[in-house]
Design an enzyme around this catalytic site. Sequence first.
Site, short mmCIF file in Angstrom:
data_model
loop_
_atom_site.label_atom_id
_atom_site.label_comp_id
_atom_site.label_asym_id
_atom_site.label_seq_id
_atom_site.Cartn_x
_atom_site.Cartn_y
_atom_site.Cartn_z
N PHE A 121 0.86 -1.18 0.00
CA PHE A 121 0.00 0.00 0.00
C PHE A 121 0.89 1.23 0.00
CE2 PHE A 121 -4.65 0.55 1.27
CZ PHE A 121 -5.10 -0.49 0.49
N GLN A 243 -8.49 14.04 4.21
CA GLN A 243 -7.80 13.31 3.17
C GLN A 243 -8.64 13.22 1.91
OE1 GLN A 243 -6.86 8.81 3.41
NE2 GLN A 243 -4.91 9.87 3.46
N HIS A 245 -8.87 11.13 -1.29
CA HIS A 245 -8.36 9.88 -1.84
C HIS A 245 -8.09 10.06 -3.33
CE1 HIS A 245 -7.91 5.68 -2.85
NE2 HIS A 245 -7.97 5.36 -1.57
N LEU A 255 -15.37 4.87 -4.12
CA LEU A 255 -13.95 4.62 -3.92
C LEU A 255 -13.42 3.47 -4.78
CD1 LEU A 255 -11.36 4.98 -2.11
CD2 LEU A 255 -12.36 3.27 -0.61
N GLU A 258 -6.75 1.83 -2.99
CA GLU A 258 -5.32 2.00 -3.23
C GLU A 258 -4.68 0.65 -3.53
OE1 GLU A 258 -3.52 4.89 -0.62
OE2 GLU A 258 -2.01 3.43 -0.06
N ARG A 289 -1.03 9.43 0.17
CA ARG A 289 -2.24 9.81 -0.57
C ARG A 289 -2.29 11.30 -0.86
NH1 ARG A 289 -6.81 6.02 2.42
NH2 ARG A 289 -6.22 4.12 1.32
N HIS A 356 -12.30 11.78 1.46
CA HIS A 356 -12.34 10.39 1.88
C HIS A 356 -12.31 10.18 3.39
CE1 HIS A 356 -11.71 6.10 1.62
NE2 HIS A 356 -10.52 6.15 2.17
N ARG A 401 -3.42 10.33 6.66
CA ARG A 401 -3.49 8.93 7.06
C ARG A 401 -2.94 8.03 5.95
NH1 ARG A 401 -6.90 4.88 5.94
NH2 ARG A 401 -8.57 6.10 5.03
#
Lengths: 590, 115, 234
Positions: A121, A243, A245, A255, A258, A289, A356, A401
């Site tokens: 990730f 955040q 995304h 969504l 990732e 991100r 997000h 995050r």
Amino acid sequence: MSNMRSLSFDAIIIGGGGAGLRAALELAKSGKKTAVLSKVFPTRSHTVSAQGGITCAIASADPNDDWRWHMYDTVKGGDYIADQDAAEYMCSEGPKAVFELEHMGLPFSRFDNGRIYQRPFGGQSKEFGAGGQAARTCAAADRTGHALLHTLYQNNLKNNTTFLNEWYAVDLVKNANDDVVGCIAMDIETGEVVHVKSKATVLATGGAGRIYASTTNALINTGDGIGMALRAGFPMQDMEMWQFHPTGIYGAGTLVTEGCRGEGGYLVNKDGERFMERYAPNAKDLAGRDVVARSMVMEILEGRGCGENGDHVFLKLDHLGEEVLGKRLPGIVELSKTFAHVDPAKEPIPVVPTCHYMMGGVPTNIHGQAIMQDADGNDKIINGLFACGEAACVSVHGANRLGGNSLLDLVVFGRAAGMYIEGALNEGIEYLDASESDIESAMKRMNRWNESTGGETVPELKRELQSIMQNSFGVFREEKNMVEGVKKLAELRERIANAHLPDKSNAFNTARVEALELDNLMEVAEATAISALERKESRGAHSRYDYPDRDDVNWLKHSLYFPADKKLGKRDVNFAPKTVDTFEPKVRTY
Amino acid sequence: MVTNITNFGRSGLSDWLVQRVSAVILALYTVFIVLYLLLNPGLDYATWSGLFAQTWMRIFSLLAFVSLAAHAWVGLWTVTTDYLKPTGLRVGAQTAIILAIFVFLVWGIQILWGA
Amino acid sequence: MLQVSIYRYNPETDSAPYMQEFQVDTQGRDVMVLDVLHMVKEQDNGMAYRRSCREGVCGSDGMNMNGKNGLACITPLSEVVKDGKLTLRPLPGLPVIRDLVVDMGLFYKQYERIQPYLQNDTPAPAIERLQSPEDRDKLDGLYECILCACCSTSCPSFWWNPDKFVGPAGLLQSYRFLADSRDTATRDRLAELEDPFSVFRCRGIMNCVAVCPKGLNPTRAIGKIRDMLLANAT
């Protein structure tokens, strides 16, 4: 109000998502009189939408993996305003929490040796950034959140947790000493309003992505816990940190994990160029991100966006082959067919950065105890109030995050809150009862809506709020625009205070719930706006054209928003982990 | 576990199995009779009675009768529990069904083995 | 203009349910049924329906659209509208609380009855329990259930005996645990299912398979349970 029914619990957990259910499980096992109060049936909570996985150093993909490396990534990913004691706790306790989930039955995907499957990730490294990309995100295909939430709900059934499903928490009840002693809640099915008394009230109400017009968040993510705490006068931490995304489906906002990039997918601009190679030469598409989202916006602003209007980019997955897509990313294939009308095995998915996750929230310590500041600026525990999950700001995510850290946050700190409350209840908790007037003041806004006779309606006000936030507090921010946004929000607050609820019936009145949610969206939006305007630097997800650099001299701090005077204060970041050396702030590159 | 005292074997599994095994027997019996009728176009009483005078045919027929009784009971019991919700009505119907099946079965045996 | 006909019932004001007509302007776009409901709710504040994730994973907005159960949020108009008309009713077979909101109590009760949690009486190891990818593959097509109730409320056997027949959703989850190599309660689970109703009321009508918005196959899972019962008892 004396005819209002009251219910009594040792602990009431508001919110039935991952954090709430994990806390409830701990308390149900201990035999404490606990209830989960949720505005939706628990498996409809937003945790269910989490896809890619839960990041944790369980040393499956790499037997030498180390939770300290995970902690380093987390602190760096958070641009150094994550509390290091909290990150240490999460990363070191994480494996235990993940193994517990597996023992409860979570159907993780597997490696050939039978261990839990882990995928790479964004922002993950080995050896404190020196050892290259790590694969640390434990996954159940691309439905990890669904698998996790259902597993937790199932185990709560097993342990006979009491559920108040489709109940809506309206406001916190405080006693004369400002201790939180419960809440006012409404049974949505009947419309009955009840005073819920409890020695511990846990806000596990999740995020508030619905303050933005375009978000990956569920329609229920309206920041109810944040709204309740702000109305009760408690401060919020790091609310400017939202955040975006990188890969929300263009147009729909849903969504795309990732994990797509973790499995080898990458972003391309209209020229077919893999542009992340320019912005993050090492991590490329797996940079943080915030970095990827900003790079995408830069591409679009510089005229290299895709589509007729050049307002999105493409996520290329077709080279992975149908087998990998079917095995590792089946949910994504489904979603892109439904919402982008694209088969990712053949064509790229149009994506755009989309709101997000809320890094900010109720400031807490690692036990989930909510924190405020006394007159001298020292931390002070709020008696009776706890928070965990996205509603809380422990803070493990700092200014940005990392992917897969939210699910870990939920289970680690849900569990921690449950354990702490159990211990506290064993030692005995006694607070002053709430008086009639305390309850009366918690009923205020409910009564306001019920007595409204005319004015603007909820949907149009909500739309306006979302458009203000989208236009003035998006990926890139600047003073002038934000000042205007704050002004518009202040006006909007007045209008919402005079808005109208036409349907005043009792049975399953969703219009009333939406009206109450609008108040919470307003609280969250204003806290976000003022915090964003006042943090005069760029850090993590908060980037400003007018202050493009990180300012460690003035802003290596949490921001603390005080609702009473709408002012922004500061709170020290914890740089004192217990078992490892402090990670000193460095320039953040990927 | 849903408990029930009026079904055949007190177990859904045995009911299910009985239903399927009896169906196979009934199918075989039907095929045999149809073929027999087709192969004997000018069938007279003597030939027909001669067929049923043989022991193997009597056993085969009895097996088919018992299968029919079991099959009918399981099937009709299911229908009554699906559609007849008032208890009195359902028990009454079930009693009538089981009596009828019993009468038809005994009558069938009498025809087969009697005289 | 899309003509939308919606089942309305408010227990406080209506003595009986009725169908109400709405005109919705979708500007020619192929939106989802849930978007249409949002537009209707702006015309009539009192319209009640459940919704949450709006992407087909939470299972809130199961309803009957032009005669077929499905999720409003992932059903585009092009897939469901006939002759310019859309008819929306609550999921059939469950008591209606208000408008499109049904009381899911019986559905959840049947889910709880199959003990929907892993049971393993051996001490847990310090790490995870190992499971081969092949054993894990057996859970695919089972664990993805979102409890939307589209299947069970389209099942005639569930309509007739919602208190005794577990229903396709519950049985799919029952098999999810029977098929899990980590679960040790197989015998007890099977013993609970042997009666004439819990599993055996399934008549193989296969409505469940036809409507499942996640493309799952409860009928096949029920067949597997029957096979296990047979193997266990003979």
